[in-house]
Design a protein around this motif. Structure first.
Motif, PDB file in Angstrom:
ATOM      1  N   UNK A  61       0.814  -1.225   0.000  1.00 18.10           N
ATOM      2  CA  UNK A  61       0.000   0.000   0.000  1.00 18.10           C
ATOM      3  C   UNK A  61       0.844   1.270   0.000  1.00 18.10           C
ATOM      4  N   UNK A  62       2.131   1.126  -0.112  1.00 17.88           N
ATOM      5  CA  UNK A  62       3.019   2.277  -0.103  1.00 17.88           C
ATOM      6  C   UNK A  62       2.636   3.260  -1.200  1.00 17.88           C
ATOM      7  N   UNK A  63       2.481   4.523  -0.841  1.00 25.58           N
ATOM      8  CA  UNK A  63       2.221   5.566  -1.827  1.00 25.58           C
ATOM      9  C   UNK A  63       3.531   5.836  -2.558  1.00 25.58           C
ATOM     10  N   UNK A  64       3.569   5.497  -3.817  1.00 25.91           N
ATOM     11  CA  UNK A  64       4.805   5.582  -4.586  1.00 25.91           C
ATOM     12  C   UNK A  64       4.990   6.931  -5.267  1.00 25.91           C
ATOM     13  N   UNK A  65       4.041   7.829  -5.080  1.00 26.96           N
ATOM     14  CA  UNK A  65       4.163   9.176  -5.650  1.00 26.96           C
ATOM     15  C   UNK A  65       5.404   9.848  -5.082  1.00 26.96           C
ATOM     16  N   UNK A  66       6.343  10.152  -5.948  1.00 26.56           N
ATOM     17  CA  UNK A  66       7.563  10.821  -5.517  1.00 26.56           C
ATOM     18  C   UNK A  66       8.595   9.918  -4.858  1.00 26.56           C
ATOM     19  N   UNK A  67       8.300   8.622  -4.759  1.00 25.03           N
ATOM     20  CA  UNK A  67       9.251   7.689  -4.152  1.00 25.03           C
ATOM     21  C   UNK A  67      10.436   7.468  -5.094  1.00 25.03           C
ATOM     22  N   UNK A  68      11.601   7.154  -4.545  1.00 28.66           N
ATOM     23  CA  UNK A  68      12.755   6.856  -5.404  1.00 28.66           C
ATOM     24  C   UNK A  68      12.450   5.692  -6.354  1.00 28.66           C
ATOM     25  N   UNK A  69      13.103   5.680  -7.481  1.00 32.20           N
ATOM     26  CA  UNK A  69      12.883   4.631  -8.492  1.00 32.20           C
ATOM     27  C   UNK A  69      13.118   3.241  -7.906  1.00 32.20           C
ATOM     28  N   UNK A  70      14.149   3.075  -7.058  1.00 36.07           N
ATOM     29  CA  UNK A  70      14.424   1.743  -6.497  1.00 36.07           C
ATOM     30  C   UNK A  70      13.270   1.264  -5.622  1.00 36.07           C
ATOM     31  N   UNK A  71      12.612   2.179  -4.917  1.00 35.72           N
ATOM     32  CA  UNK A  71      11.457   1.804  -4.092  1.00 35.72           C
ATOM     33  C   UNK A  71      10.277   1.423  -4.978  1.00 35.72           C
ATOM     34  N   UNK A  72      10.028   2.182  -6.016  1.00 33.92           N
ATOM     35  CA  UNK A  72       8.928   1.858  -6.936  1.00 33.92           C
ATOM     36  C   UNK A  72       9.177   0.506  -7.596  1.00 33.92           C
ATOM     37  N   UNK A  73      10.417   0.260  -7.977  1.00 32.42           N
ATOM     38  CA  UNK A  73      10.784  -0.999  -8.611  1.00 32.42           C
ATOM     39  C   UNK A  73      10.547  -2.171  -7.659  1.00 32.42           C
ATOM     40  N   UNK A  74      11.005  -2.046  -6.401  1.00 28.22           N
ATOM     41  CA  UNK A  74      10.817  -3.138  -5.455  1.00 28.22           C
ATOM     42  C   UNK A  74       9.343  -3.367  -5.174  1.00 28.22           C
ATOM     43  N   UNK A  75       8.575  -2.302  -5.046  1.00 32.18           N
ATOM     44  CA  UNK A  75       7.140  -2.447  -4.791  1.00 32.18           C
ATOM     45  C   UNK A  75       6.482  -3.271  -5.894  1.00 32.18           C
ATOM     46  N   UNK A  76       6.869  -3.043  -7.127  1.00 38.89           N
ATOM     47  CA  UNK A  76       6.307  -3.813  -8.245  1.00 38.89           C
ATOM     48  C   UNK A  76       6.706  -5.284  -8.145  1.00 38.89           C
ATOM     49  N   UNK A  77       7.976  -5.550  -7.840  1.00 39.54           N
ATOM     50  CA  UNK A  77       8.443  -6.927  -7.674  1.00 39.54           C
ATOM     51  C   UNK A  77       7.645  -7.608  -6.559  1.00 39.54           C
ATOM     52  N   UNK A  78       7.463  -6.916  -5.447  1.00 40.39           N
ATOM     53  CA  UNK A  78       6.729  -7.454  -4.301  1.00 40.39           C
ATOM     54  C   UNK A  78       5.273  -7.747  -4.669  1.00 40.39           C
ATOM     55  N   UNK A  79       4.640  -6.836  -5.321  1.00 38.16           N
ATOM     56  CA  UNK A  79       3.201  -6.931  -5.583  1.00 38.16           C
ATOM     57  C   UNK A  79       2.839  -8.055  -6.540  1.00 38.16           C
ATOM     58  N   UNK A  80       3.711  -8.401  -7.482  1.00 38.40           N
ATOM     59  CA  UNK A  80       3.366  -9.439  -8.456  1.00 38.40           C
ATOM     60  C   UNK A  80       3.684 -10.848  -7.960  1.00 38.40           C
ATOM     61  N   UNK A  81       4.420 -10.976  -6.872  1.00 42.02           N
ATOM     62  CA  UNK A  81       4.787 -12.294  -6.346  1.00 42.02           C
ATOM     63  C   UNK A  81       3.684 -12.836  -5.442  1.00 42.02           C
ATOM     64  N   UNK A  82       3.582 -14.160  -5.386  1.00 42.97           N
ATOM     65  CA  UNK A  82       2.699 -14.817  -4.433  1.00 42.97           C
ATOM     66  C   UNK A  82       3.367 -14.802  -3.064  1.00 42.97           C
ATOM     67  N   UNK A  83       2.542 -14.828  -2.029  1.00 42.65           N
ATOM     68  CA  UNK A  83       3.046 -14.832  -0.668  1.00 42.65           C
ATOM     69  C   UNK A  83       2.341 -15.918   0.128  1.00 42.65           C
ATOM     70  N   UNK A  84       3.105 -16.663   0.908  1.00 35.24           N
ATOM     71  CA  UNK A  84       2.568 -17.644   1.833  1.00 35.24           C
ATOM     72  C   UNK A  84       3.056 -17.235   3.208  1.00 35.24           C
TER      73      UNK A  84
END
Length: 184
Positions: A61-84
């Motif tokens: 749920x991190x608001x990525x507006x204005x976030x560094x590119x590395x944070x936006x990139x990691x958020x995308x990696x996190x969001x598309x993965x499955x979690x158990x």
């Protein structure tokens, strides 16, 4: 078939959190964060203990507006993965693509690895210790941060032996050193 990878940012003396539970000293700079992101791209599934899941879930749920590119990139990696998430107390997940398992069953994880199209990651020292003891972890990735914290939550359990071979290492300008080991 996927590999089960255990990765973490640690102090030089092997802790992922200090004696007070603080992890701020391990916060990666942009160079380290971009490297972590690249490693995480191969993951299809994260296996988490409850506490690690609660720490990581804010990426959903991190608001990525204005976030560094590395944070936006990691958020995308996190969001598309499955979690158990392995928890006997968590009522329901707070993130998408997430399911709760009440107990850690090594045979179930073996089947997950055998049927996986991508690698899996185990997160949380206690859950990782169970996976290591069960002989499930195929690769260890450790980011050694140039600090000694003197105690806290250990990255690796004390009561197990695993023979490893060095697969890769990398030095960063901030003094962090990455080491990657596979089973020998």
């Amino acid at each position: 078939m996927g590999k089960l990878i255990y990765s973490g940012l640690t102090s030089l003396d092997g802790y992922i959190a200090d004696a007070t539970g603080d992890i701020d000293w391990a916060a990666p700079d942009d160079e380290v964060h971009a490297f972590v992101n690249d490693l995480q791209r191969s993951l299809g599934t994260y296996l988490f203990g409850r506490r690690m899941y609660e720490v990581m879930s804010w990426w959903e749920t991190l608001d990525l507006e204005g976030a560094p590119e590395v944070a936006r990139d990691f958020a995308e990696v996190w969001r598309v993965a499955d979690k158990v998430v392995y928890s006997s107390t968590l009522a329901e997940p707070v993130t998408e693509r997430t399911r709760i398992e009440r107990t850690f069953d090594p045979d179930t994880v073996r089947r997950m690895k055998d049927s996986a199209d991508a690698d899996l990651s185990v997160g949380g020292a206690n859950l990782a210790a169970s996976a290591i003891r069960a002989g499930l972890v195929d690769e260890f990735q450790q980011f050694l941060t140039p600090i000694i914290v003197g105690g806290g939550l250990r990255f690796l359990p004390d009561d197990v032996r695993v023979d490893l071979e060095l697969l890769d290492e990398h030095r960063f300008t901030n003094g962090v050193v990455f080491v990657r080991y596979g089973l020998r």
